[in-house]
Design a protein around this motif. Structure first.
Motif, PDB file in Angstrom:
ATOM      1  N   ARG A  33       4.905   3.205 -11.162  1.00  0.00           N
ATOM      2  CA  ARG A  33       6.137   3.734 -10.586  1.00  0.00           C
ATOM      3  C   ARG A  33       6.307   3.297  -9.121  1.00  0.00           C
ATOM      4  O   ARG A  33       7.430   3.160  -8.629  1.00  0.00           O
ATOM      5  N   PHE A  34       5.204   3.085  -8.412  1.00  0.00           N
ATOM      6  CA  PHE A  34       5.294   2.646  -7.016  1.00  0.00           C
ATOM      7  C   PHE A  34       6.008   1.299  -6.893  1.00  0.00           C
ATOM      8  O   PHE A  34       6.556   0.971  -5.856  1.00  0.00           O
ATOM      9  N   ALA A  35       5.962   0.515  -7.960  1.00  0.00           N
ATOM     10  CA  ALA A  35       6.600  -0.800  -7.916  1.00  0.00           C
ATOM     11  C   ALA A  35       8.121  -0.657  -7.867  1.00  0.00           C
ATOM     12  O   ALA A  35       8.821  -1.574  -7.435  1.00  0.00           O
ATOM     13  N   VAL A  63       7.786  -4.083 -11.742  1.00  0.00           N
ATOM     14  CA  VAL A  63       6.441  -3.630 -12.073  1.00  0.00           C
ATOM     15  C   VAL A  63       5.551  -4.827 -12.425  1.00  0.00           C
ATOM     16  O   VAL A  63       4.349  -4.829 -12.154  1.00  0.00           O
ATOM     17  N   ASN A  64       6.162  -5.843 -12.997  1.00  0.00           N
ATOM     18  CA  ASN A  64       5.363  -7.011 -13.367  1.00  0.00           C
ATOM     19  C   ASN A  64       5.089  -7.939 -12.186  1.00  0.00           C
ATOM     20  O   ASN A  64       4.223  -8.795 -12.270  1.00  0.00           O
ATOM     21  N   HIS A  65       5.854  -7.733 -11.102  1.00  0.00           N
ATOM     22  CA  HIS A  65       5.516  -8.458  -9.878  1.00  0.00           C
ATOM     23  C   HIS A  65       4.253  -7.879  -9.262  1.00  0.00           C
ATOM     24  O   HIS A  65       3.369  -8.609  -8.823  1.00  0.00           O
ATOM     25  N   TRP A  66       4.166  -6.560  -9.240  1.00  0.00           N
ATOM     26  CA  TRP A  66       3.059  -5.931  -8.498  1.00  0.00           C
ATOM     27  C   TRP A  66       1.814  -5.698  -9.341  1.00  0.00           C
ATOM     28  O   TRP A  66       0.698  -5.728  -8.830  1.00  0.00           O
ATOM     29  N   LEU A  67       1.967  -5.414 -10.635  1.00  0.00           N
ATOM     30  CA  LEU A  67       0.782  -5.137 -11.450  1.00  0.00           C
ATOM     31  C   LEU A  67       0.044  -6.415 -11.828  1.00  0.00           C
ATOM     32  O   LEU A  67       0.696  -7.449 -11.943  1.00  0.00           O
ATOM     33  N   GLU A 124       7.226   6.515  -1.513  1.00  0.00           N
ATOM     34  CA  GLU A 124       6.562   7.799  -1.749  1.00  0.00           C
ATOM     35  C   GLU A 124       7.122   8.513  -2.990  1.00  0.00           C
ATOM     36  O   GLU A 124       8.330   8.481  -3.239  1.00  0.00           O
ATOM     37  N   LEU A 125       6.225   9.151  -3.749  1.00  0.00           N
ATOM     38  CA  LEU A 125       6.681   9.941  -4.893  1.00  0.00           C
ATOM     39  C   LEU A 125       5.820  11.191  -5.034  1.00  0.00           C
ATOM     40  O   LEU A 125       4.730  11.280  -4.479  1.00  0.00           O
ATOM     41  N   ALA A 126       6.351  12.188  -5.730  1.00  0.00           N
ATOM     42  CA  ALA A 126       5.589  13.403  -6.033  1.00  0.00           C
ATOM     43  C   ALA A 126       5.785  13.703  -7.514  1.00  0.00           C
ATOM     44  O   ALA A 126       6.912  13.722  -8.010  1.00  0.00           O
ATOM     45  N   THR A 127       4.684  13.952  -8.209  1.00  0.00           N
ATOM     46  CA  THR A 127       4.763  14.082  -9.675  1.00  0.00           C
ATOM     47  C   THR A 127       5.458  15.359 -10.113  1.00  0.00           C
ATOM     48  O   THR A 127       5.827  15.480 -11.275  1.00  0.00           O
ATOM     49  N   GLN A 135       0.864  -1.183   0.000  1.00  0.00           N
ATOM     50  CA  GLN A 135       0.000   0.000   0.000  1.00  0.00           C
ATOM     51  C   GLN A 135       0.908   1.243   0.000  1.00  0.00           C
ATOM     52  O   GLN A 135       1.423   1.632   1.042  1.00  0.00           O
ATOM     53  N   PRO A 136       1.092   1.858  -1.161  1.00  0.00           N
ATOM     54  CA  PRO A 136       1.978   3.023  -1.249  1.00  0.00           C
ATOM     55  C   PRO A 136       1.196   4.334  -1.176  1.00  0.00           C
ATOM     56  O   PRO A 136      -0.034   4.342  -1.108  1.00  0.00           O
ATOM     57  N   MET A 137       1.924   5.439  -1.184  1.00  0.00           N
ATOM     58  CA  MET A 137       1.282   6.758  -1.179  1.00  0.00           C
ATOM     59  C   MET A 137       2.165   7.747  -1.913  1.00  0.00           C
ATOM     60  O   MET A 137       3.394   7.656  -1.865  1.00  0.00           O
TER      61      MET A 137
END
Length: 880
Positions: free
Chosen positions: A519-521, A534-538, A124-127, A75-77
Motif C-alpha cells: 500500500r505504501f507504493a 506497486v510493481n515499481h517498488w516491490l 503515511e497510513l494507519a490500518t 522509506q515510508p512510515m
RNA sequence: GCCUCGGUGGUGGAAUUGGUAGACGCGCCGGACUCAAAAUCCGGUAUCGAAAGAUGUGACGGUUCGAGUCCGUCCCGAGGCACCA
C-alpha cells in the motif's frame, strides 16, 4: 561557524532544510535504481520505546547510505493501529480505542520527526482507517469466492466468569487475567485462511531468499514442518459397525512395535466412548480445562485413560488398546497416534506410567551373531538418538516379514502392504495449520459478512464496502461491544432485504500487517487496493524488524503476497528481498521482595550502583531511601519490570544524533542491546570532540575549502592518511554486512588519527591537506548515522552545499600500501615474536630470517624443525 | 516440552575465509589544568607472576601445524510456539 556543538539548534535547522527541499520524497519516474527500505511499522502504544528508536535508526542508516550511493530510495512510515492494547487502555481510562490510538499516533509521529529520519511522510497510513481496512475486506471477499477462506470451528480461551474470549496473553497460569477463573477451551465457528495450500511454495521459496538470515529460514521451514509419512487405519468394530481409526506416522518402520493407540480428548471417538463411561467423560472434561497455548499443552503432565475399546493392528490383527491422552493434538494429523514405546521417548514414558507393553523392533546389527541383534531403545539415549538422527544404523527386528530392512526399505514395504489392504498409504503432512482470522473483539477490521435467516451467510457486496467500524465504542471486558450496537448489527440482507445480522467478529491484526508494504507504493489510491506503482517498488529491498516476528508476521506476509500475485495484483513471488532481524533492547532489573505482598520493581534510573576500586559491582541502592535493592539481572525493557528508558528524555537532553550514534555503536543490529547511561555519555563526548576538532581546524585554516594536492608526506601524516583510508575501506565492508557498530568505531579511529596528524611536526599546507581530506571522508561516512551534525559541518567546512547530494566515499588504494609489514612468528602455533619485513619479501627469505631470530632459537631449544608454514602477509609457524 | 539463536576482560563489544584474542568505547587507576569541583587533556588497564614466562573466548572431549571460529556431548541465557504486536 559556531564554536559550541549545539545539537538542539542545528538539528532543527537540518530538519527544516530537508523538509524545505523535499529531500526524502520518493518518486516513480527517476532514472536511478530504486531501493525500497522498510522498517516494521509501529503499534501506536503511546510513545516510542527504545526498540523503535533502534529499529528506525537502522532503517535510516541504510536509507541514507543508499541515497548517497545513488539509489532512488523509498522509506515510508505507517501505523499498525488495530489491536488489543487500545481496548485495554479503554477499559482502564474509559476512552474509546479510536481516540486513544489517534492521540498516540500524533505524539509518536512528532517523536519520529525529531529523530530526523529520512521518511517520505506523504505516504503515511494507519490500518484503523476505513480507506485502509476496506481493502482487507475486499480481499477477504475475493478469497472467500476462491475458497481460500472457509468457516469451521476452532478452539478459544473462554473465561466462564466474564463470559468472554481471552487472548493467550490474557491467560496467566491457566486463569483469566481479570477474573482469576480457570480458563476453558471452547469450540466456536471461525473463518480460516487456507495458508496450507501454499505450504509447499512457502517452503520451497525459502531457497529464493538468500539474503534472509539463515536462522529465520530454518525457523520458517521447521514451522511449516513438512514430513513424509504414512497415513493408515486401525480397523475396529463399535456398536456392531465396522469402522477405521486413522493415524499418521513418520515412523511406519516401527509399526510392528505398536502396543497402544492414543487419541485426543476432542476426537469424535473419545466423545462416543465417553457416552457409556462417566469416568472417561470426566477425564475428557478435565483435558478441556486450561489454555489453548501449545507451550502449556507440551509442558503439562502427560495423562491418559483407557477407553475400554480395542482396535485391530492392520498387519498383525493383534488387539490393541485405545487410550485418550491429553498430549495428542487434535489439530495435527488425524488427532490420533500409534504408540511405539520402544522407539519414542514420549510413548516410552507413557507406557512406563501406565504399565503398557514395550516391544523393541529396531536393532543394531550384530555381525558375529545376527540372531542376537542388539535392540535400540529410547532409554539408551546415546545410541537411539544417533540412530534416529541419520536413520542408517538400525534395522527391523522382531518384525516378521520386515526383519533386516533398513528405515527407507521398511517404510516402503509396510506402506505397500497397507495399501494392498486399503488400510493406508504414504502421505505428505505439514505441521503448518490454516490461519484462523476471526477475533471476538471490537478494535479490528469488521469481517464483511451478514447472517440472514433465509439466505444464510451472505457476503457484503463490494458496493457496500467498507463495512465501517463505529469509532465511539468503549469495551468493558465482557465480550465484544459491537454486539451491543444495534446500529451496527442490524442490517437488511443484501439478497432478500429482510432484517439480518452483521458478523461482529473482527480480523486478526496480522491481516492488516500482511500487506501494508504494498500500500505504501500507492497510498493515495482510492479506487483499488493497489495500482501499477506497486510493481515499481516491490519487492521491498530491505526489511528491518524484530526477531520476534521471524515466523508469524513474515510467513503471513509471504502468503498474502502469493495470494495477491495469483489475483494479478502484484507481480512478485516474495515481498522482502533482504531481511535484517534486529535484537531486543535490554536494561537492568531491580526489585525488592517484601515478606508478604507484591514484588516491587524500581527503574534503573533511580538506582545507584556501588563498585569497588577495580570497578566490580558490589551492590545497588535506591537513591530515594539509600537502602539496597536486589538485582534481577537484565531483561527486555518492559512496563511490568519497570526498566524502560523513555527515548524522549534522551532526545531532549542529548539530541537525535547522540541517541542515534549510541544505538548504532553499542551493539551490532542483530544482537541484543544493553542500555547504558555512560555509553550515551561516551557518544556525546565523541560528537562534541568531533565538533571542536572541526572548529579548530576551520579557524586555523589558511586555504579555505581546498583539499590541495599532496606532496611527499612525512611519516606521521602518511600514517594518519593510511589509517583514515583503511578504516573507510573496512567501514564500507561493514556497511554492506550491516555491522554498524564497527562503522561507528571506524569514525572514532579516524578522528583519533586526525588529532595526531594535527599535532604532527609538518608543513601547515600538508597537514591541512591530510586533515581536510580525512574530515571530508569522516563526515560522509558518519552522515547516515548522525545526519544532522554531518549536514552542518559539511557546510561549515565548505565541502559542499548538501552532504546528502555528495557521492559515497571510496578509499584511495595508494594510501593503503605500506613498505614494511609485521609478520607474527609462531613455534608450534604459539606466538613467540613479531618481525618487521619488507612488503614483497620471498618465502625463502622469510624462512631464513625466522630461523635466525633469537626468540625462535630459544623456543626451538635443540629440537629439529619439521616444517615451516607461511601465511603470506600474516604469519609464520615453525613446526617442531 | 518443541524449534531457533547466543555465551569472549570489571563492562558493551572487535577479531572478513580456521592464522597476533580483547580493536573502538564505557568504567577504573595515575597525572596535568583548577582555590576547589565539573568538564577537558595525557598515560595505564585480561589473569597469575618480581621477572622469564604460564594461563585464558560457558564446561568437557575431538579434528588441525594452528580453534573464539569446525565437530560431538553437556550447562546456562534469550526469541518463538499459531488470540500481545
Amino acid at each position: 561557524m559556531q564554536q559550541k556543538y549545539n545539537p538542539q539548534v542545528l538539528e532543527r535547522e537540518a530538519q527544516n532544510h530537508w523538509d524545505a527541499t523535499q529531500s526524502f520524497k520518493a518518486v516513480e519516474n527517476s532514472d536511478k535504481p530504486k531501493y525500497y527500505c522498510l522498517s516494521m511499522f509501529p503499534y501506536p502504544s503511546g510513545k516510542l520505546h527504545m526498540g523503535h528508536v533502534r529499529n528506525y535508526t537502522i532503517g535510516d542508516v541504510l536509507t541514507r547510505f543508499h541515497k548517497m550511493k545513488g539509489f532512488n530510495v523509498l522509506q515510508p512510515m505507517g501505523w499498525d493501529a488495530f489491536g488489543l492494547p487500545a481496548e485495554n487502555a479503554a477499559m482502564a481510562n474509559g476512552v474509546p480505542p479510536a481516540q486513544w490510538t489517534y492521540d498516540n499516533i500524533a505524539y509518536m509521529k512528532k517523536q519520529l520527526r525529531s529523530l530526523g529520519f529520512a521518511i517520505d511522510w506523504e505516504r503515511e497510513l494507519a490500518t484503523c482507517k476505513p480507506e485502509y481496512y476496506r481493502w482487507n475486506q475486499w480481499l477477504f471477499l475475493r478469497m472467500l469466492e476462491k475458497g481460500l477462506i472457509y468457516k469451521k470451528t476452532g478452539a478459544v480461551n473462554w473465561d466462564p466468569v466474564d463470559k468472554t474470549v481471552l487472548a493467550n496473553e490474557q491467560v496467566i497460569d491457566g486463569r483469566g487475567w481479570r477474573t482469576g477463573a480457570l480458563v476453558e477451551k471452547r469450540e466456536i465457528p471461525m473463518y480460516y485462511m487456507a495458508i496450507t495450500r501454499y505450504a509447499e511454495e512457502l517452503l520451497g521459496d525459502l531457497a529464493a531468499l538468500p539474503h534472509w538470515p539463515e536462522r529465520v529460514r530454518t525457523m520458517q521451514a521447521n514451522w511449516i514442518g513438512k514430513s513424509v509419512g504414512v497415513r493408515f487405519a486401525f480397523p475396529y468394530t463399535l456398536n456392531k459397525v465396522a469402522q477405521k481409526l486413522w493415524v499418521f506416522t513418520t515412523r511406519a518402520d516401527t509399526i510392528m512395535g505398536v502396543s497402544f493407540v492414543v487419541i485426543a480428548a476432542e476426537h469424535p471417538l473419545a466423545t462416543q466412548a465417553a457416552l457409556s463411561n462417566p469416568e472417561l467423560a470426566r477425564f475428557i472434561e478435565e483435558c478441556k480445562q486450561g489454555s489453548i497455548m501449545e507451550a502449556d499443552m507440551a509442558t503439562m503432565e502427560k495423562k491418559g485413560m483407557a477407553t475400554g475399546i480395542f482396535v485391530q493392528h492392520p498387519l498383525t490383527q493383534e488387539k490393541i488398546p485405545l487410550w485418550v491422552g491429553n498430549y495428542v493434538l487434535m489439530n495435527y494429523g488425524e488427532g490420533a497416534v500409534m504408540a511405539v514405546p520402544a522407539h519414542d521417548e514420549r510413548d516410552f514414558h507413557f507406557a512406563l506410567q501406565y504399565h503398557l507393553p514395550i516391544k523393541p523392533v529396531i536393532g543394531i546389527p550384530n555381525t558375529a551373531d545376527p540372531s542376537a541383534d542388539k535392540p535400540l531403545l529410547p532409554f539408551d539415549p546415546t545410541q537411539w538418538h544417533a540412530w534416529y538422527a541419520d536413520k542408517i544404523q538400525g534395522h527391523c527386528i522382531h518384525s516378521g516379514p520386515y526383519d533386516g530392512l533398513a528405515f527407507d526399505e521398511a517404510i516402503e514395504a509396510i506402506a505397500k502392504d497397507l495399501q494392498a489392504k486399503e488400510l493406508g498409504e504414504k502421505q505428505v503432512l505439514y505441521r503448518l495449520r490454516d490461519w484462523g482470522i476471526s477475533r471476538q473483539r471490537y478494535w479490528g477490521t469488521p469481517i464483511p459478512l451478514i447472517y440472514c435467516e433465509q439466505c444464510g451467510d451472505v457476503p457484503v457486496p463490494d458496493k457496500d464496502l467498507p463495512v465501517v467500524l463505529p469509532e465511539d465504542c468503549v469495551p468493558d471486558g465482557s465480550g465484544n461491544p459491537l454486539n451491543k450496537r444495534p446500529d451496527f448489527v442490524n442490517v437488511a440482507c443484501p439478497r432478500c432485504a429482510k432484517p439480518a445480522r452483521r458478523e461482529t467478529d473482527t480480523m486478526d491484526t496480522f491481516v492488516d500487517s500482511s500487506w501494508y508494504y504494498t500500500r505504501f507504493a500507492c497510498a493515495d489510491q482510492t479506487q483499488s487496493m493497489v495500482d501499477p506503482r506497486v510493481n515499481h517498488w516491490l519487492p521491498v529491498d530491505q526489511y528491518i524488524g524484530g526477531i520476534e516476528h521471524a515466523i508469524l508476521h513474515l510467513l503471513y506476509s509471504r502468503f498474502w503476497t502469493k495470494v495477491m500475485r495469483d489475483m494479478g495484483l502484484v507481480n512478485v513471488n516474495e515481498p522482502f528481498s533482504r531481511l535484517l532481524t534486529q535484537g531486543m533492547v535490554l536494561n537492568e532489573i531491580y526489585f525488592r521482595k517484601p515478606e508478604s505482598g507484591r514484588i516491587a520493581y524500581f527503574n534503573p534510573i533511580d538506582v545507584d550502583i556501588q563498585t569497588d576500586e577495580k570497578g566490580n559491582r558490589t551492590g545497588a541502592l535506591l537513591r530515594s531511601d539509600g537502602q539496597p535493592v536486589t538485582s534481577g539481572g537484565i531483561g527486555t525493557m518492559s512496563k511490568s519490570k519497570n526498566n524502560g528508558v523513555d527515548p524522549q528524555s534522551l532526545i531532549e537532553e542529548y539530541g537525535a544524533d547522540i541517541a542515534r550514534f549510541f544505538m548504532m555503536f553499542t551493539a551490532p543490529p542483530e544482537q541484543t542491546l544493553e542500555w547504558s547511561d555512560s555509553g550515551v555519555e561516551g557518544a556525546a563526548r565523541f560528537l562534541r570532540r568531533l565538533w571542536s576538532f572541526a572548529y579548530e581546524f576551520q579557524q586555523g585554516r589558511t586555504e579555505p575549502a581546498a583539499i590541495s594536492k599532496m606532496g611527499p608526506l612525512p611519516t606521521e601524516l602518511k600514517e594518519a592518511r593510511r589509517v583514515c583510508h583503511a578504516n573507510l575501506k573496512q567501514a564500507n565492508y561493514d556497511l554492506e554486512r550491516h555491522q554498524f557498530n564497527t562503522v561507528a568505531s571506524a569514525t572514532m579511529k579516524m578522528l583519533n588519527a586526525l588529532e595526531s596528524a594535527q599535532k604532527a611536526p609538518a608543513e601547515q599546507t600538508l597537514r591541512e591537506a591530510v586533515v581536510g581530506e580525512g574530515l571530508n571522508l569522516l563526515l560522509r561516512l558518519i552522515s547516515p548515522i548522525t545526519p544532522h551534525i554531518a549536514h552542518q559541518l559539511w557546510r561549515d567546512l565548505q565541502f559542499g552545499p548538501d552532504i546528502l547530494q555528495a557521492p559515497w566515499p571510496a578509499p584511495d588504494e595508494d594510501a593503503l600500501t605500506q613498505e614494511e609489514i609485521e609478520l607474527v612468528v609462531q613455534v608450534n602455533g604459539k606466538k613467540r615474536t613479531t618481525l618487521k619485513v619488507p612488503r614483497d619479501i620471498s618465502q625463502a627469505a622469510i624462512e631464513q630470517w625466522v630461523l635466525k631470530d633469537a626468540d625462535v632459537i630459544r623456543a626451538l631449544a635443540t629440537q629439529p624443525v619439521k616444517k615451516i608454514i607461511v601465511v603470506p602477509g600474516r604469519l609464520v609457524n615453525v613446526v617442531i
